[in-house]
Write an enzyme that holds these catalytic residues in place. Sequence first.
Site, PDB file in Angstrom:
ATOM      1  NE  ARG A 193      -2.330  -0.869   3.850  1.00  0.00           N
ATOM      2  CZ  ARG A 193      -3.184  -0.816   4.871  1.00  0.00           C
ATOM      3  NH1 ARG A 193      -4.474  -1.001   4.644  1.00  0.00           N
ATOM      4  NH2 ARG A 193      -2.776  -0.568   6.101  1.00  0.00           N
ATOM      5  NE  ARG A 200      -2.836   3.202  10.721  1.00  0.00           N
ATOM      6  CZ  ARG A 200      -3.597   2.345  10.080  1.00  0.00           C
ATOM      7  NH1 ARG A 200      -4.838   2.167  10.445  1.00  0.00           N
ATOM      8  NH2 ARG A 200      -3.138   1.665   9.054  1.00  0.00           N
ATOM      9  CG  ASP A 270      -8.037   1.188  14.926  1.00  0.00           C
ATOM     10  OD1 ASP A 270      -9.162   1.365  15.437  1.00  0.00           O
ATOM     11  OD2 ASP A 270      -7.730   0.145  14.320  1.00  0.00           O
TER      12      ASP A 270
END
Length: 522
Positions: A193, A200, A270
Amino acid sequence: MKNLKTHNRFTSELPADPDETNEIRQVSKAVFSYVNPTKPSNPKLIHASEEVAELVGISKDEIHTEEFLNVFSGKEILSQTRPYAMCYAGHQFGNWAGQLGDGRAINLTEVEHNNQYFTLQLKGAGKTPYSRTADGLAVLRSSIREYLCAEAMHYLGVPTTRSLSLILSGDEVLRDILYNGNPAYEKGAIVCRVAPSFIRFGSFEMLTARNELKNLKQFVEYNIKHYFPEIKGEPKEQYLQFFKTVADTTREMILHWQRVGFVHGVMNTDNMSIHGITIDYGPYGWLENYDPNWTPNTTDSQNRRYRFGNQPQVAQWNLFQLANSLYPLINEAEPLEKILESFITDFNSDYTKMILSKLGLLTPSENDAEFIAYLESNLQLSETDMTIFYRNLNKIRKGDSAEKALQAIEDAFYKPEEIKDTIKNNWSLWFADYMQRLNHENTSDNERIELQNSVNPKYVLRNYMAQLAIDAADKEDYSLISELYELLKNPYDEQPEYEKWFAKRPDWARSKVGCSMLSCSS
């Protein structure tokens, strides 16, 4: 990968966990732990995005090299880099969960290309100190869904992480897909990714909960310095501006979710990015029939906290938790509360404009709220496919009767035999209002249709489509992954060669595992 310019800003500027063993533990006074990926036994590249590779400085030719395969499967580590997992906490389904962290994500490094920075992260690359009771691995099923969805969202214009590669590990992974006590082995896989960072809301929650205020201040200032350099002024003003920027970009992201009918499914704190981008594609889904109460997540089936219609409110709730985390640096509640209060007000205003654009209406009216509420009520009278309904509005022309306009969208109805009596009358009344407004617009039909086609996608990654690609991939046929990838790169184009994908969910997918609701098992 000779042009890959790596950086270690995160690990060189922020406090590291001094314990470098890969054992499950509580980690304090640190925002990350060094950890190496688990080496896969026999990695095999299934698919890679040439566009994302180019974005980070990897050439097309390098994608098919052994080095690419080894690095992005976790088998080899890039020189002058040290992989790490981040420490963060979070509220899950509204409840404080304490330390969570990257339980199966490992950040390889940051790279710089064309004056932009990106973090490369492997998902499913093995155990970390934050894996709790899990193995840190991922299965092919969930990896296909993550890989395709991130790219689909990007091309829809929704802020998101990106997908670089999808690689089979060659190892088997034990999973209980329905959480019903029947685990089975599945093929393991790793997705790389790509995002500006994977920081976060929970990263800040962790530091405040542990009263590590010195590290909190350092961490906020790190984020402002590298990701929000436009923010200037006194420290307290900077912290407030940071929060406002995160709130604004989060609002824009949620607006896009509602525009295309996307339901995240696990909006825990999160799973919320400070960059206002969609992260962590687990049990997501697109609305088939328009239903504000739908959630794709089996874990959420009772309370439906993360249902489609509640996503703006949950985003605000999550921002409230972020505000609580930043409060010790600001020590004033009022300016934070002001930003939070304006979130829903601004969202509602933006939402009205967005829906009007989907309807091809540029002229606002004092009755907009009532007009939109009537439409959304009608969409629920009988199962009505959201994507097809909005897209087929482009068949309507000025001067059409309400009856002809209704015929234009009839393919969106799952049970056309129900469109009679009261239901038909309600639709006729709404379309009569709609046609009156359309006829008073200054735009031509062609101009309106161009606008509508730019905001109403023809193709989205419906769950049954992803499931078909998963079923084929289980038999080592990856052609459908490639086909869907190409289709979803141009979701607003007609693409007549892919017309079969512009269709309602088939009956067999209504209750099939992976097509209707999904668990977090991945």
